[in-house]
Motif scaffolding. Structure first.
Motif, PDB file in Angstrom:
ATOM      1  N   ILE A 166       0.841  -1.202   0.000  1.00 52.12           N
ATOM      2  CA  ILE A 166       0.000   0.000   0.000  1.00 52.12           C
ATOM      3  C   ILE A 166       0.874   1.249   0.000  1.00 52.12           C
ATOM      4  O   ILE A 166       0.596   2.222  -0.714  1.00 52.12           O
ATOM      5  CB  ILE A 166      -0.961  -0.019   1.198  1.00 52.12           C
ATOM      6  N   LYS A 167       1.949   1.238   0.772  1.00 54.36           N
ATOM      7  CA  LYS A 167       2.858   2.388   0.807  1.00 54.36           C
ATOM      8  C   LYS A 167       3.541   2.608  -0.538  1.00 54.36           C
ATOM      9  O   LYS A 167       3.917   3.735  -0.891  1.00 54.36           O
ATOM     10  CB  LYS A 167       3.905   2.186   1.897  1.00 54.36           C
ATOM     11  N   LEU A 168       3.697   1.516  -1.306  1.00 51.26           N
ATOM     12  CA  LEU A 168       4.310   1.629  -2.639  1.00 51.26           C
ATOM     13  C   LEU A 168       3.302   2.084  -3.699  1.00 51.26           C
ATOM     14  O   LEU A 168       3.658   2.253  -4.861  1.00 51.26           O
ATOM     15  CB  LEU A 168       4.907   0.282  -3.051  1.00 51.26           C
ATOM     16  N   GLY A 169       2.041   2.258  -3.292  1.00 48.14           N
ATOM     17  CA  GLY A 169       1.032   2.768  -4.220  1.00 48.14           C
ATOM     18  C   GLY A 169       0.054   1.739  -4.751  1.00 48.14           C
ATOM     19  O   GLY A 169      -0.845   2.070  -5.522  1.00 48.14           O
ATOM     20  N   PHE A 170       0.219   0.466  -4.383  1.00 54.62           N
ATOM     21  CA  PHE A 170      -0.735  -0.559  -4.796  1.00 54.62           C
ATOM     22  C   PHE A 170      -2.043  -0.376  -4.022  1.00 54.62           C
ATOM     23  O   PHE A 170      -2.026  -0.080  -2.826  1.00 54.62           O
ATOM     24  CB  PHE A 170      -0.180  -1.966  -4.542  1.00 54.62           C
ATOM     25  N   ARG A 171      -3.169  -0.571  -4.724  1.00 53.57           N
ATOM     26  CA  ARG A 171      -4.463  -0.430  -4.064  1.00 53.57           C
ATOM     27  C   ARG A 171      -5.144  -1.781  -3.961  1.00 53.57           C
ATOM     28  O   ARG A 171      -5.203  -2.542  -4.938  1.00 53.57           O
ATOM     29  CB  ARG A 171      -5.380   0.517  -4.851  1.00 53.57           C
ATOM     30  N   PRO A 172      -5.665  -2.119  -2.780  1.00 57.79           N
ATOM     31  CA  PRO A 172      -6.369  -3.392  -2.615  1.00 57.79           C
ATOM     32  C   PRO A 172      -7.572  -3.481  -3.534  1.00 57.79           C
ATOM     33  O   PRO A 172      -8.121  -2.459  -3.971  1.00 57.79           O
ATOM     34  CB  PRO A 172      -6.807  -3.371  -1.150  1.00 57.79           C
ATOM     35  N   ARG A 173      -7.982  -4.683  -3.872  1.00 58.73           N
ATOM     36  CA  ARG A 173      -9.128  -4.898  -4.743  1.00 58.73           C
ATOM     37  C   ARG A 173     -10.358  -4.208  -4.161  1.00 58.73           C
ATOM     38  O   ARG A 173     -10.562  -4.157  -2.944  1.00 58.73           O
ATOM     39  CB  ARG A 173      -9.360  -6.382  -4.972  1.00 58.73           C
ATOM     40  N   ASP A 174     -11.201  -3.676  -5.039  1.00 58.69           N
ATOM     41  CA  ASP A 174     -12.325  -2.855  -4.594  1.00 58.69           C
ATOM     42  C   ASP A 174     -13.674  -3.550  -4.775  1.00 58.69           C
ATOM     43  O   ASP A 174     -14.718  -2.900  -4.824  1.00 58.69           O
ATOM     44  CB  ASP A 174     -12.331  -1.518  -5.341  1.00 58.69           C
ATOM     45  N   ASP A 175     -13.640  -4.894  -4.871  1.00 55.82           N
ATOM     46  CA  ASP A 175     -14.912  -5.617  -4.938  1.00 55.82           C
ATOM     47  C   ASP A 175     -15.302  -6.029  -3.515  1.00 55.82           C
ATOM     48  O   ASP A 175     -14.881  -5.405  -2.548  1.00 55.82           O
ATOM     49  CB  ASP A 175     -14.788  -6.827  -5.874  1.00 55.82           C
ATOM     50  N   ASP A 176     -16.098  -7.088  -3.381  1.00 54.81           N
ATOM     51  CA  ASP A 176     -16.568  -7.489  -2.052  1.00 54.81           C
ATOM     52  C   ASP A 176     -15.683  -8.556  -1.408  1.00 54.81           C
ATOM     53  O   ASP A 176     -16.113  -9.261  -0.493  1.00 54.81           O
ATOM     54  CB  ASP A 176     -18.011  -7.991  -2.132  1.00 54.81           C
ATOM     55  N   TRP A 177     -14.439  -8.686  -1.870  1.00 58.14           N
ATOM     56  CA  TRP A 177     -13.544  -9.730  -1.380  1.00 58.14           C
ATOM     57  C   TRP A 177     -13.391  -9.733   0.138  1.00 58.14           C
ATOM     58  O   TRP A 177     -13.349 -10.774   0.779  1.00 58.14           O
ATOM     59  CB  TRP A 177     -12.176  -9.563  -2.031  1.00 58.14           C
ATOM     60  N   PHE A 178     -13.297  -8.555   0.735  1.00 57.21           N
ATOM     61  CA  PHE A 178     -13.044  -8.447   2.170  1.00 57.21           C
ATOM     62  C   PHE A 178     -14.319  -8.360   3.006  1.00 57.21           C
ATOM     63  O   PHE A 178     -14.250  -8.266   4.227  1.00 57.21           O
ATOM     64  CB  PHE A 178     -12.176  -7.215   2.456  1.00 57.21           C
ATOM     65  N   PHE A 179     -15.474  -8.407   2.350  1.00 54.91           N
ATOM     66  CA  PHE A 179     -16.729  -8.205   3.074  1.00 54.91           C
ATOM     67  C   PHE A 179     -17.651  -9.407   2.902  1.00 54.91           C
ATOM     68  O   PHE A 179     -17.792  -9.950   1.809  1.00 54.91           O
ATOM     69  CB  PHE A 179     -17.438  -6.948   2.559  1.00 54.91           C
ATOM     70  N   ALA A 180     -18.289  -9.815   4.001  1.00 54.89           N
ATOM     71  CA  ALA A 180     -19.238 -10.926   3.953  1.00 54.89           C
ATOM     72  C   ALA A 180     -20.499 -10.495   3.229  1.00 54.89           C
ATOM     73  O   ALA A 180     -20.926  -9.335   3.330  1.00 54.89           O
ATOM     74  CB  ALA A 180     -19.577 -11.377   5.370  1.00 54.89           C
ATOM     75  N   ASN A 181     -21.113 -11.429   2.488  1.00 59.11           N
ATOM     76  CA  ASN A 181     -22.344 -11.112   1.766  1.00 59.11           C
ATOM     77  C   ASN A 181     -23.516 -10.850   2.714  1.00 59.11           C
ATOM     78  O   ASN A 181     -24.395 -10.074   2.425  1.00 59.11           O
ATOM     79  CB  ASN A 181     -22.701 -12.252   0.806  1.00 59.11           C
ATOM     80  N   ASN A 182     -23.528 -11.554   3.837  1.00 58.27           N
ATOM     81  CA  ASN A 182     -24.524 -11.301   4.876  1.00 58.27           C
ATOM     82  C   ASN A 182     -23.976 -11.815   6.201  1.00 58.27           C
ATOM     83  O   ASN A 182     -22.869 -12.339   6.274  1.00 58.27           O
ATOM     84  CB  ASN A 182     -25.874 -11.968   4.540  1.00 58.27           C
ATOM     85  N   GLU A 183     -24.770 -11.670   7.265  1.00 55.86           N
ATOM     86  CA  GLU A 183     -24.278 -12.000   8.599  1.00 55.86           C
ATOM     87  C   GLU A 183     -24.017 -13.494   8.802  1.00 55.86           C
ATOM     88  O   GLU A 183     -23.381 -13.901   9.777  1.00 55.86           O
ATOM     89  CB  GLU A 183     -25.274 -11.507   9.664  1.00 55.86           C
ATOM     90  N   ASN A 184     -24.501 -14.337   7.887  1.00 55.89           N
ATOM     91  CA  ASN A 184     -24.342 -15.783   8.038  1.00 55.89           C
ATOM     92  C   ASN A 184     -23.095 -16.328   7.345  1.00 55.89           C
ATOM     93  O   ASN A 184     -22.782 -17.503   7.483  1.00 55.89           O
ATOM     94  CB  ASN A 184     -25.573 -16.511   7.499  1.00 55.89           C
ATOM     95  N   TYR A 185     -22.420 -15.496   6.584  1.00 61.08           N
ATOM     96  CA  TYR A 185     -21.263 -15.955   5.828  1.00 61.08           C
ATOM     97  C   TYR A 185     -20.070 -15.042   6.090  1.00 61.08           C
ATOM     98  O   TYR A 185     -20.223 -13.834   6.243  1.00 61.08           O
ATOM     99  CB  TYR A 185     -21.563 -15.963   4.321  1.00 61.08           C
ATOM    100  N   ARG A 186     -18.886 -15.644   6.127  1.00 57.68           N
ATOM    101  CA  ARG A 186     -17.683 -14.840   6.259  1.00 57.68           C
ATOM    102  C   ARG A 186     -17.242 -14.373   4.871  1.00 57.68           C
ATOM    103  O   ARG A 186     -17.725 -14.853   3.842  1.00 57.68           O
ATOM    104  CB  ARG A 186     -16.584 -15.658   6.924  1.00 57.68           C
TER     105      ARG A 186
END
Length: 253
Positions: free
Chosen positions: A64-84
């Motif tokens: 991140i410090k080198l300027g790379f940006r993490p993916r901006d889709d839902d990779w890091f977020f659960a679709n709902n409270e029942n799924y990681r």
């Protein structure tokens, strides 16, 4: 106070770890890590898990410090409270592999898979497949993948003819052959075959292989899957010194 409670208190702040500019990645790694350390682990396994977690956090921060940006889709977020999240699933897989990995040098590249997928839009299914592949491979096979990646166009001048293989080298050739079975390597058509020209080789005509004795180092090339594996595992971090013995073997056999 039990060992588990002591460990939990020691890492209580880990899920709150905030990576500058990307506050959601730290908690994903932290919660998976916290779950792992509540399990029954040996001291060696605890150290492997701890090292993997710290390495991933550090390398993601560096990118991140080198300027790379993490993916901006839902990779890091659960679709709902029942799924990681998908990231949690892959990070658990990475920690599981690292916990059990007896070849210590491999762990770095298993971790790299999670780190690089955090910046590249690779599907969950593909990520799990690559994680399964790296788990079945030896460290020497990682070296071999990188060697054939470096050797594109056979610029290392490896053998391009069938050779007599001495018994102590059979295991190396068997590992190369296994990489073809995994879909990571393929063999270019031998220019010595009747009617085959160098132009045919350049147009990527490939031979089927049926055993280690058909391996010809100078004619081995990565498949598209092999290219992707090299990139996502960060195999370019391997040093020339680590490749020297294999290069000598493939030149002198």
């Amino acid at each position: 106070m039990t060992k588990v409670k002591q460990t939990l208190l020691a890492v209580n702040e880990i899920p709150k770890k905030v990576i500058e500019g990307v506050p959601f990645i730290g908690p994903v790694l932290g919660h998976v890590y916290e779950d792992f350390i509540t399990r029954q682990l040996s001291k060696l396994e605890e150290r492997r898990i701890d090292d993997a977690h710290k390495y991933c956090i550090r390398k993601i921060e560096e990118k991140i410090k080198l300027g790379f940006r993490p993916r901006d889709d839902d990779w890091f977020f659960a679709n709902n409270e029942n799924y990681r999240s998908n990231a949690s699933e892959i990070f658990e897989g990475v920690l599981t592999k690292c916990k059990l990995e007896h070849e210590q040098k491999k762990s770095r590249y298993i971790n790299n898979l999670f780190i690089n997928i955090s910046f590249e839009k690779v599907s969950l299914a593909q990520a799990n497949f690559l994680l399964k592949l790296v788990g079945t491979m030896t460290f020497r096979q990682l070296l071999l993948l990188n060697l054939f990646n470096v050797n594109k166009g056979n610029n290392l001048m490896l053998n391009t003819k069938e050779v007599t293989i001495v018994s102590e080298n059979i295991s190396i050739y068997q590992e190369v052959y296994e990489l073809t079975q995994l879909g990571l390597l393929q063999k270019l058509m031998d220019e010595g075959q009747p009617g085959v020209t160098w132009k045919d080789l350049q147009e990527k005509s490939f031979n089927a292989m049926f055993g280690w004795d058909e391996v010809i180092p100078g004619l081995m090339e990565l498949t598209p899957l092999g290219d992707e594996a090299c990139k996502l595992l960060g195999l370019d971090e391997l040093t020339e010194t680590e490749l020297e013995e294999l290069i000598r073997n493939f030149k002198s056999s």
